[in-house]
Design a protein around this motif. Sequence first.
Motif, PDB file in Angstrom:
ATOM      1  N   UNK A 183       8.373 -21.315  15.490  1.00  0.00           N
ATOM      2  CA  UNK A 183       7.092 -20.603  15.575  1.00  0.00           C
ATOM      3  C   UNK A 183       6.387 -20.945  16.884  1.00  0.00           C
ATOM      4  N   UNK A 184       6.378 -22.219  17.230  1.00  0.00           N
ATOM      5  CA  UNK A 184       5.673 -22.686  18.430  1.00  0.00           C
ATOM      6  C   UNK A 184       6.268 -22.056  19.694  1.00  0.00           C
ATOM      7  N   UNK A 185       7.585 -22.093  19.812  1.00  0.00           N
ATOM      8  CA  UNK A 185       8.225 -21.635  21.042  1.00  0.00           C
ATOM      9  C   UNK A 185       8.297 -20.122  21.164  1.00  0.00           C
ATOM     10  N   UNK A 186       8.255 -19.420  20.040  1.00  0.00           N
ATOM     11  CA  UNK A 186       8.328 -17.953  20.097  1.00  0.00           C
ATOM     12  C   UNK A 186       6.956 -17.304  20.280  1.00  0.00           C
ATOM     13  N   UNK A 187       5.885 -18.082  20.156  1.00  0.00           N
ATOM     14  CA  UNK A 187       4.549 -17.541  20.439  1.00  0.00           C
ATOM     15  C   UNK A 187       4.504 -17.088  21.901  1.00  0.00           C
TER      16      UNK A 187
ATOM     17  N   UNK B 293      10.966 -14.808  13.910  1.00  0.00           N
ATOM     18  CA  UNK B 293      11.177 -16.219  13.586  1.00  0.00           C
ATOM     19  C   UNK B 293      12.331 -16.354  12.602  1.00  0.00           C
ATOM     20  N   UNK B 294      12.339 -15.488  11.574  1.00  0.00           N
ATOM     21  CA  UNK B 294      13.415 -15.522  10.594  1.00  0.00           C
ATOM     22  C   UNK B 294      14.769 -15.248  11.209  1.00  0.00           C
TER      23      UNK B 294
ATOM     24  N   UNK C 227      15.389 -27.934  18.024  1.00  0.00           N
ATOM     25  CA  UNK C 227      15.326 -26.551  17.550  1.00  0.00           C
ATOM     26  C   UNK C 227      16.468 -26.196  16.603  1.00  0.00           C
ATOM     27  N   UNK C 228      17.454 -27.078  16.465  1.00  0.00           N
ATOM     28  CA  UNK C 228      18.663 -26.755  15.712  1.00  0.00           C
ATOM     29  C   UNK C 228      18.607 -27.250  14.274  1.00  0.00           C
ATOM     30  N   UNK C 229      19.317 -26.533  13.401  1.00  0.00           N
ATOM     31  CA  UNK C 229      19.445 -26.925  12.006  1.00  0.00           C
ATOM     32  C   UNK C 229      20.652 -27.842  11.828  1.00  0.00           C
TER      33      UNK C 229
END
Length: 357
Positions: free
Chosen positions: A207-211, A239-240, A274-276
Motif C-alpha cells: 500500500x505504501x509503495x503503490x501510493x 494492491x491485490x 516486499x516479498x511473501x
Amino acid sequence: MCFIAGVWSSCAIMQVYCSLHHLISCSSLTPIQRPEMYIIGAQPLCSQLSGLSQGQRKLCQLYQDHMVYIGDGAKTGIKECQYQFRQRRWNCSTVDNTSVFGRVMQIGSRETAFTYAISAAGVVNAISRACREGELSTCGCSRAARPRDLPRDWLWGGCGDNVHYGYRFAREFVDAREREKNYPRGSSEHTRMLMNLQNNEAGRQAVYNLANVACKCHGVSGSCSLKTCWLQLADFRRVGEFLKEKYDSAAAMRIGRKGKLEQVDKRFNAPTPEDLVYIDPSPDYCLRNETTGSLGTQGRLCNKTSEGMDGCELMCCGRGYDQFKTYKHERCHCKFHWCCYVKCKRCTTLVDQFVCK
C-alpha cells in the motif's frame, strides 16, 4: 477459535471485523446512536471485541475511533482475497463458519502468507483514507514531502491520503500480538511468528509503495495552466494484484542456526520486505478436508477451454466435470438518449456451464 498457538495476528484483524459487524452492522442502532462506543477510555467496544491480544486491547482503548476502520480494512482484504483467488482451487473460503479463513490459517502456507499480507494492507488502506476524510482524532491530511520530480510551477498540497500514519498505526496494531510473545528462538512458534511479521510488512509495503501523486487542473476554460497535486492511495485492486504476484513468487523458508528465517533454496535472491514467505507446503485443496479447512473443488464452475487454473482439468483435479445449460441475462443494445441517459434492452441467452464432479 481465532487464537491458535498465540500468533495469529491476521486472524485477530478479521475477528475485529466479525465482532464489529455483529456489534454495529447487525444492530438496530447505528454507531452515531451509540456514542459510548467511541469515547476514549470507555470499555464497551474493546471489551466486546474478541480475539485481541493484551497490546491490541490497549491500543483499542486508546484509539477506539480507529476500530471501525480496522474492521473496514479487514472486509476490504477479505473481498480482495476472494476476487484474486476466484479461479483457484483455494478460493479464499473455509469449511469453518466460526472464523473467516478457518483452519487454513493453522498451516504456514502460501495461502496463509497472502491472507496476512492482504489483511495488513487493508488496515493501512482504511486508516490512511479515514485520516484524509477527517474521521480520526489523531491524524489528518497527508504531510508527505513534495516529490522532487514535481514541476516547480505545480502546487503541492491538497488533502492527500495519510499513508504514513496508516502504515505506522497498522504496524503497531497488526504486529502487536506477534511481538508480545517470547517464544524460544528456533522453535516452531518462533518460526511462524517471523513468517507472520514478514508477510504483515509485505502487505503494508504494498500500500505504501503503490501510493502515487494525483493532480487536478486549474485555469481558465480548463486550460490546465496550474495544477494542485497530493498523495493518493492506489486502487486496492492494484494492491491485490501486486500481492497476488508476490504470492506466486513467494519464497520457501526455514529457521536457520541463528534463529532467523533463511531460504530453503539459496539459488534464488533473498526475499525483500516486499516479498511473501512461507514455511509449510500448501495442503491439497482438491478434496474437502475438515482438518486442513479445505472446501475441495466439487461443485465449482470451471472453464472447459482454459488451460489455466480455472480450466476444468486443473480445477477438477482430474475427476471430470458435468455439463449443463443455463440462461444468462445481460444488458444489450444500449443507446444514449439526449439528454442524458442510456437505455438498454435485456437479452437472455442459453449458455453451457461446466461443474467439477
